[in-house]
Design a protein around this motif. Structure first.
Motif, PDB file in Angstrom:
ATOM      1  N   ARG A 144      32.733  19.770  12.540  1.00 21.56           N
ATOM      2  CA  ARG A 144      33.716  20.406  13.419  1.00 21.56           C
ATOM      3  C   ARG A 144      33.077  20.609  14.784  1.00 21.56           C
ATOM      4  O   ARG A 144      32.048  21.253  14.907  1.00 21.56           O
ATOM      5  CB  ARG A 144      34.177  21.737  12.830  1.00 21.56           C
ATOM      6  CG  ARG A 144      34.995  22.563  13.783  1.00 21.56           C
ATOM      7  CD  ARG A 144      36.348  21.959  14.083  1.00 21.56           C
ATOM      8  NE  ARG A 144      36.918  22.555  15.287  1.00 21.56           N
ATOM      9  CZ  ARG A 144      38.194  22.459  15.657  1.00 21.56           C
ATOM     10  NH1 ARG A 144      39.034  21.783  14.921  1.00 21.56           N
ATOM     11  NH2 ARG A 144      38.615  23.018  16.754  1.00 21.56           N
ATOM     12  N   ASP A 145      33.724  20.047  15.801  1.00 21.00           N
ATOM     13  CA  ASP A 145      33.218  20.176  17.157  1.00 21.00           C
ATOM     14  C   ASP A 145      34.142  21.075  17.972  1.00 21.00           C
ATOM     15  O   ASP A 145      35.354  21.013  17.844  1.00 21.00           O
ATOM     16  CB  ASP A 145      33.172  18.804  17.841  1.00 21.00           C
ATOM     17  CG  ASP A 145      32.222  17.860  17.138  1.00 21.00           C
ATOM     18  OD1 ASP A 145      32.468  16.639  17.161  1.00 21.00           O
ATOM     19  OD2 ASP A 145      31.247  18.344  16.543  1.00 21.00           O
ATOM     20  N   TYR A 146      33.555  21.874  18.828  1.00 17.88           N
ATOM     21  CA  TYR A 146      34.333  22.695  19.758  1.00 17.88           C
ATOM     22  C   TYR A 146      33.825  22.396  21.154  1.00 17.88           C
ATOM     23  O   TYR A 146      32.774  22.885  21.529  1.00 17.88           O
ATOM     24  CB  TYR A 146      34.097  24.193  19.486  1.00 17.88           C
ATOM     25  CG  TYR A 146      34.846  24.760  18.320  1.00 17.88           C
ATOM     26  CD1 TYR A 146      34.163  25.198  17.196  1.00 17.88           C
ATOM     27  CD2 TYR A 146      36.220  24.900  18.345  1.00 17.88           C
ATOM     28  CE1 TYR A 146      34.832  25.748  16.134  1.00 17.88           C
ATOM     29  CE2 TYR A 146      36.901  25.455  17.290  1.00 17.88           C
ATOM     30  CZ  TYR A 146      36.200  25.872  16.182  1.00 17.88           C
ATOM     31  OH  TYR A 146      36.869  26.427  15.126  1.00 17.88           O
ATOM     32  N   ASP A 147      34.601  21.594  21.931  1.00 17.12           N
ATOM     33  CA  ASP A 147      34.210  21.371  23.326  1.00 17.12           C
ATOM     34  C   ASP A 147      32.734  21.005  23.470  1.00 17.12           C
ATOM     35  O   ASP A 147      32.025  21.568  24.303  1.00 17.12           O
ATOM     36  CB  ASP A 147      34.454  22.640  24.148  1.00 17.12           C
ATOM     37  CG  ASP A 147      35.848  22.619  24.736  1.00 17.12           C
ATOM     38  OD1 ASP A 147      36.310  23.679  25.157  1.00 17.12           O
ATOM     39  OD2 ASP A 147      36.458  21.531  24.765  1.00 17.12           O
ATOM     40  N   GLY A 148      32.265  20.121  22.614  1.00 16.54           N
ATOM     41  CA  GLY A 148      30.884  19.685  22.761  1.00 16.54           C
ATOM     42  C   GLY A 148      29.887  20.463  21.933  1.00 16.54           C
ATOM     43  O   GLY A 148      28.739  20.053  21.784  1.00 16.54           O
ATOM     44  N   VAL A 149      30.304  21.591  21.381  1.00 20.02           N
ATOM     45  CA  VAL A 149      29.386  22.340  20.507  1.00 20.02           C
ATOM     46  C   VAL A 149      29.699  21.959  19.065  1.00 20.02           C
ATOM     47  O   VAL A 149      30.846  21.999  18.634  1.00 20.02           O
ATOM     48  CB  VAL A 149      29.594  23.872  20.680  1.00 20.02           C
ATOM     49  CG1 VAL A 149      28.754  24.636  19.679  1.00 20.02           C
ATOM     50  CG2 VAL A 149      29.242  24.269  22.093  1.00 20.02           C
ATOM     51  N   ARG A 150      28.679  21.604  18.332  1.00 20.54           N
ATOM     52  CA  ARG A 150      28.904  21.184  16.954  1.00 20.54           C
ATOM     53  C   ARG A 150      28.734  22.387  16.034  1.00 20.54           C
ATOM     54  O   ARG A 150      27.621  22.748  15.678  1.00 20.54           O
ATOM     55  CB  ARG A 150      27.911  20.077  16.596  1.00 20.54           C
ATOM     56  CG  ARG A 150      28.312  19.323  15.350  1.00 20.54           C
ATOM     57  CD  ARG A 150      27.832  17.903  15.373  1.00 20.54           C
ATOM     58  NE  ARG A 150      28.735  17.024  16.066  1.00 20.54           N
ATOM     59  CZ  ARG A 150      28.599  15.700  16.063  1.00 20.54           C
ATOM     60  NH1 ARG A 150      27.587  15.152  15.459  1.00 20.54           N
ATOM     61  NH2 ARG A 150      29.453  14.944  16.693  1.00 20.54           N
ATOM     62  N   ALA A 151      29.844  23.009  15.654  1.00 22.00           N
ATOM     63  CA  ALA A 151      29.757  24.221  14.850  1.00 22.00           C
ATOM     64  C   ALA A 151      29.388  23.899  13.409  1.00 22.00           C
ATOM     65  O   ALA A 151      28.677  24.661  12.756  1.00 22.00           O
ATOM     66  CB  ALA A 151      31.081  24.965  14.885  1.00 22.00           C
ATOM     67  N   VAL A 152      29.919  22.803  12.921  1.00 16.26           N
ATOM     68  CA  VAL A 152      29.591  22.381  11.552  1.00 16.26           C
ATOM     69  C   VAL A 152      29.142  20.934  11.633  1.00 16.26           C
ATOM     70  O   VAL A 152      29.849  20.096  12.187  1.00 16.26           O
ATOM     71  CB  VAL A 152      30.815  22.514  10.623  1.00 16.26           C
ATOM     72  CG1 VAL A 152      30.512  21.937   9.258  1.00 16.26           C
ATOM     73  CG2 VAL A 152      31.229  23.970  10.494  1.00 16.26           C
ATOM     74  N   ASP A 153      27.962  20.655  11.108  1.00 12.43           N
ATOM     75  CA  ASP A 153      27.354  19.352  11.370  1.00 12.43           C
ATOM     76  C   ASP A 153      26.940  18.661  10.080  1.00 12.43           C
ATOM     77  O   ASP A 153      25.783  18.666   9.708  1.00 12.43           O
ATOM     78  CB  ASP A 153      26.131  19.576  12.269  1.00 12.43           C
ATOM     79  CG  ASP A 153      25.580  18.279  12.807  1.00 12.43           C
ATOM     80  OD1 ASP A 153      24.505  18.332  13.436  1.00 12.43           O
ATOM     81  OD2 ASP A 153      26.221  17.227  12.619  1.00 12.43           O
ATOM     82  N   GLY A 154      27.889  18.069   9.404  1.00 15.50           N
ATOM     83  CA  GLY A 154      27.542  17.313   8.202  1.00 15.50           C
ATOM     84  C   GLY A 154      27.264  18.208   7.011  1.00 15.50           C
ATOM     85  O   GLY A 154      26.158  18.282   6.502  1.00 15.50           O
ATOM     86  N   VAL A 155      28.282  18.920   6.553  1.00 15.33           N
ATOM     87  CA  VAL A 155      28.097  19.860   5.450  1.00 15.33           C
ATOM     88  C   VAL A 155      28.691  19.270   4.172  1.00 15.33           C
ATOM     89  O   VAL A 155      29.817  18.800   4.158  1.00 15.33           O
ATOM     90  CB  VAL A 155      28.790  21.201   5.783  1.00 15.33           C
ATOM     91  CG1 VAL A 155      28.995  22.036   4.538  1.00 15.33           C
ATOM     92  CG2 VAL A 155      27.971  21.966   6.803  1.00 15.33           C
ATOM     93  N   ASP A 156      27.915  19.285   3.124  1.00 15.31           N
ATOM     94  CA  ASP A 156      28.413  18.892   1.804  1.00 15.31           C
ATOM     95  C   ASP A 156      28.339  20.103   0.894  1.00 15.31           C
ATOM     96  O   ASP A 156      27.312  20.777   0.833  1.00 15.31           O
ATOM     97  CB  ASP A 156      27.537  17.783   1.194  1.00 15.31           C
ATOM     98  CG  ASP A 156      27.607  16.499   1.995  1.00 15.31           C
ATOM     99  OD1 ASP A 156      26.608  15.761   2.033  1.00 15.31           O
ATOM    100  OD2 ASP A 156      28.669  16.252   2.606  1.00 15.31           O
ATOM    101  N   LEU A 157      29.434  20.367   0.191  1.00 12.73           N
ATOM    102  CA  LEU A 157      29.459  21.524  -0.705  1.00 12.73           C
ATOM    103  C   LEU A 157      30.070  21.140  -2.037  1.00 12.73           C
ATOM    104  O   LEU A 157      31.004  20.334  -2.085  1.00 12.73           O
ATOM    105  CB  LEU A 157      30.310  22.662  -0.125  1.00 12.73           C
ATOM    106  CG  LEU A 157      29.835  23.371   1.127  1.00 12.73           C
ATOM    107  CD1 LEU A 157      30.916  24.328   1.594  1.00 12.73           C
ATOM    108  CD2 LEU A 157      28.563  24.146   0.842  1.00 12.73           C
ATOM    109  N   ALA A 158      29.570  21.751  -3.086  1.00 15.21           N
ATOM    110  CA  ALA A 158      30.206  21.574  -4.397  1.00 15.21           C
ATOM    111  C   ALA A 158      30.289  22.948  -5.034  1.00 15.21           C
ATOM    112  O   ALA A 158      29.275  23.514  -5.450  1.00 15.21           O
ATOM    113  CB  ALA A 158      29.375  20.619  -5.253  1.00 15.21           C
TER     114      ALA A 158
END
Lengths: 290, 341, 269
Positions: free
Chosen positions: C29-43
């Motif tokens: 999830r990107d916000y105006d160039g800031v990557r708030a969530v960067d490649g998250v895997d969850l189970a």
């Protein structure tokens, strides 16, 4: 072809008038978070103050200073006694919009009561018409453009080079943070209303000047165009408002030349709706997300 | 009571009824569901124009002095049904505008602007509805059965208006008192939270817009059938402001408040100014009217935001509820809501 | 009005073998160039009470928002009970039994406590336009039954005296309780809680914690973003640690405390 070049010239005048109005409006929103729908009413009040002096023989360009003063005073009073109290009560955005709307209606109709429904015109010397190729503008129109450019430059200088300007920009982007950094946001807000109020008053007079004749209700239609310019450039962005004003000024005049002048406002409206639906943060690349 | 007085009273009843119906529609949209439709007047106008051009003969009649579309010369009640349908269908394109992406005041502006420009469009483009002059000589419904100029016709019209207003009130009250109404109020309060518990916010907003639009359209049809003409000056964006004022004065979020507001502001107020002799320069009295309406809005918003008839708290029957621990003040409906981004 | 685009929440979700009921892959999830969530895997394991911790700005709330459908991911896939729900909106996921609460108490302030609880009960015949038009007789019985359930819930949390008060008038902790109870009334299979104990009196927090454990023992899956490590320690197993928009580790609390890198990242945040 010539008619289009002439339209480009008229577009510059429209853009000039619109820029003064839109920049003031958008700065009010940026720094105080209020979409001030009473703006049109205050503009017309400024226009009438100028008319009052103009009738007594004062030169129109000097009258503008009186309009600026009137606009400033009214705006500061409005904010102090109406808008801020409601904001302090944590009124919702809808409530505030209704408040500004009602205020605008009161001001416009108070003018109507005082001045009557007949349209009035300023007495001024339009000056010689200058021609350059197909461009055709009177001195007064050139004067409006020059005034607008001067005001835009002043705003730019204010925002970029003065301490007040920096404080305004800080308050606009994050009021809480600004306050924590020691900026007296209350002061900044009052001064903002003073400055934008003055812009509003001047905008009213140049608008009336450019329109020829005017009545109190002339502002109602124009607020739509102001909104269009402000939102097109991204609400709260002064430079965006200038760009929006230029775009709308030119597009409306060109479309008037191409089809019919009746639908000038309609074009502005369509643009406004498209922007609101497709890209509410405005056309500038780095929009302020609110 | 002489005939003139009777005519006057019946006119009041019809105007009042139309105002009540329109206010009820807006009350459901804005007061209960929190949908910010500040272009509401467009829907009433659409209904009025639809009813007019459905009941008028082709525009070549009457010496062809007017220009308008349709002109199907249809008998009552088809124009009224058409008006309600058009009012409802017209609402659909606006649902995109009223989605969550825009801040509520931006939405309000978009709808206001739409009203301003719709008015400008109709005024300037004559072939649609005869431009600024508007459509006139609109046939009165059931003119063939009862003489429209008679007092009996007035009574019948009053009866119909009262019946429609009452029916609208009962239907809306039933909706609002139901679980559906509760979910609308929840949506009004916090649409993000409402979505998080399974409410289809977009779908409900659409439904409410269509419902309110139909009601507005019907009110327009009723009005145009009575005054037999309709022009852009009758539906400026300021007319929505009058309705909003009515709701704020009467009380948002409950339909009795809407009725009270409709009777006090559009009806009571505009009738009261009739008795004030025209003084000062021409146009002073109408201008003062607007100043007072604006002032009414500000006064009520500040001193009594819940209106004359506040929205009631709904107490649900529980055998074991003891005395409530907090003194529940009726929360004014226009305070800060968590939906604004 | 209610489309049946997914099974109701009372139907048992298809077993996916591994006991994973909610899976996220490659969330961004990107916000105006800031990557708030960067490649998250969850189970997220079925029937577990999983904690999600990390320093401020780690992207926990954003991740939770993406799982719940209130935030649209820039990239990534979410599957719930074996079905891809990435394109399904918040209300669709809620209808399917995946519910969330918010960091800032999001009770319906101008509805009473009881109305808040009743508002989320699924399958109410009076909760559609036409159902409502048919009149009270059509939904009166359903409402009364829901009312009984709600009353019982209120009694459990000792909020019954406030049943008919406006939810907005209650204290901070009570409002949060109302929000949780409202979510519970929707009979969720998976409950995503965003800092449920924030600003809540410790005693009340303990009660909420006990209730959450009871729900988990009854088969509910819970994912909880929480700051207070002691609470996480008591309630959560496993615990997912995030920092800078990425998942650092997924362990039991005991193992985590022994892993210094994680502790440092947490203290630094």
């Amino acid at each position: 072809m010539g008619v289009y070049i002439a339209a480009l010239g008229f577009g510059l005048v429209s853009a000039a008038v619109l820029a003064v109005a839109a920049v003031g409006f958008t700065m009010q929103f940026a720094i105080t978070d209020i979409l001030n729908l009473a703006y049109g009413g205050v503009m017309i009040a400024g226009a009438y103050v100028a008319y009052f002096l103009n009738q007594r023989g004062v030169n129109i360009w000097i009258d503008m200073m009186a309009s600026a003063a009137a606009g400033a005073v009214i705006s500061v009073l409005l904010n102090r006694f109406l808008y801020t109290p409601f904001q302090r009560r944590k009124a919702s955005h809808v409530t505030l919009i209704i408040v500004t709307l009602a205020t605008g209606i009161i001001i416009t109709n108070a003018m109507l009561g005082f001045a009557g429904p007949n349209s009035v015109t300023y007495t001024f010397n339009g000056g010689p018409t200058l021609r350059w190729g197909s461009f055709q503008l009177t001195s007064a129109q050139l004067g409006i453009i020059a005034l607008s450019v001067a005001l835009m430059a002043s705003i730019h200088a204010l925002l970029r080079f003065t301490r007040l300007g920096k404080a305004m920009r800080a308050t606009a982007s994050n009021p809480n943070l600004a306050r924590n950094c020691g900026i007296r946001t209350g002061r900044v807000i009052s001064v903002t209303w003073l400055i934008t109020g003055a812009l509003c008053g001047i905008a009213g007079t140049v608008f009336a000047l450019d329109s020829g004749s005017f009545v109190p209700s002339s502002a109602a239609g124009f607020i739509v165009v102001i909104l269009a310019a402000a939102i097109l450039g991204g609400v709260g962005q002064p430079y965006g408002a200038m760009l929006g004003a230029l775009l709308i000024g030119e597009v409306t005049e060109l479309s008037a030349a191409a089809w019919s002048p009746d639908y000038k406002d309609v074009i502005a409206f369509v643009l406004l709706l498209i922007v609101m639906v497709a890209r509410p943060q405005g056309i500038l690349l780095r929009g302020a997300t609110r | 009571m002489n005939n003139q007085t009777l005519f006057y009273i019946t006119t009041l009843v019809v105007y009042g009824g139309v105002d009540v119906i329109a206010c009820l529609g807006l009350s459901m949209q804005f007061g209960v569901a929190g949908v910010v439709n500040f272009g509401f007047i467009i829907f009433q106008a659409a209904g009025a124009y639809t009813a007019a051009v459905l009941s008028l003969p082709s525009d070549r009649a009457n010496g062809a002095f007017q220009q308008y579309v349709a002109g199907l010369h249809l008998p009552f009640p088809v124009p009224w049904i058409g008006a309600a349908a058009v009012g409802g269908v017209l609402a659909i394109p606006f649902t995109g505008l009223l989605s969550r992406r825009l801040r509520t005041d931006n939405t309000a502006i978009a709808m206001l602007v739409t009203a301003v420009i719709a008015n400008a469009l109709i005024t300037n483009y004559r072939p649609l509805f005869n431009g600024a002059a508007g459509v006139s000589l609109v046939p009165a419904p059931l003119a063939s059965a009862i003489d429209p100029l008679s007092l009996n016709y007035q009574y019948v019209y009053c009866g119909v208006v009262i019946a429609v207003a009452l029916a609208t009130f009962l239907v809306l009250r039933r909706l609002t008192a139901s679980p559906y109404g509760r979910s609308l109020r929840a949506m009004r309060d916090n649409d993000l939270a409402a979505a998080s518990i399974g409410t289809n916010v977009r779908g409900r907003r659409t439904a409410i817009l269509v419902l309110g639009g139909s009601i507005a359209g019907l009110s327009g049809a009723i009005l145009v059938g009575y005054i037999n003409l309709w022009a852009p000056s009758a539906w400026t964006y300021q007319e929505t402001v009058v309705l909003i004022a009515a709701l704020i004065v009467g009380g948002l979020g409950n339909h009795i408040g809407a009725v009270v507001g409709a009777l006090v502001v559009p009806l009571g107020f505009e009738e009261a100014t009739r008795y004030i002799p025209a003084f000062g320069p021409p146009g002073l009295v109408p201008a003062l009217e607007w100043v007072i309406i604006g002032s009414l809005i500000l006064t009520f918003l500040w001193f009594r935001p819940q209106g004359l008839v506040p929205e009631r708290r709904r107490i649900l029957g529980l055998a074991s509820v003891r005395n409530p621990s907090t003194e529940s003040v009726d929360l004014p409906s226009l305070k800060e809501s968590s939906t604004d981004a | 009005m209610r489309s049946t685009d997914f099974q109701t929440s009372t139907e048992p979700a298809p077993q996916s073998g591994s006991g994973i009921i909610l899976r996220a892959t490659g969330l961004r999830r990107d916000y105006d160039g800031v990557r708030a969530v960067d490649g998250v895997d969850l189970a997220i394991g079925r029937g577990r009470l999983t904690g999600l911790i990390g320093p401020n700005g780690a992207g926990k709330s954003t991740t939770l928002g993406i799982l719940a459908g209130t935030i649209e991911p820039t990239a990534g896939i979410i599957s719930y009970a074996g079905r891809d729900v990435t394109k399904l909106g918040t209300h669709g996921r809620a209808r399917a039994g995946l519910l969330r609460t918010f960091q800032q108490a999001s009770e319906f302030k101008r509805l009473t406590v009881l109305e808040n609880l009743l508002s989320s009960v699924p399958g109410n015949p009076g909760d559609s336009l036409f159902g409502a038009l048919r009149g009270p007789r059509h939904w009166r019985q359903f409402e009364n039954e829901a009312l009984d359930t709600a009353t019982a819930l209120l009694q459990r949390f000792r909020l019954e005296p406030q049943a008919n008060d406006y939810a907005g008038n209650l204290s901070g902790g009570q409002r949060r309780l109302v929000e949780i109870m409202r979510a519970l009334m929707a009979r969720p299979q998976v409950l995503l809680l965003d800092e449920p104990m924030a600003g809540v009196h410790p005693k009340l927090a303990r009660e909420i914690g006990e209730h959450l454990i009871a729900l988990r023992d009854d088969g509910m899956t819970i994912l909880m973003v929480e700051h207070e490590l002691s609470i996480v320690d008591q309630l959560c197993d496993p615990v997912i640690v995030m920092a800078d928009g990425r998942v650092l580790a997924e362990r039991s609390m005991f193992e985590l405390r022994q892993n210094t890198a994680v502790v440092e990242a947490y203290l630094a945040g």
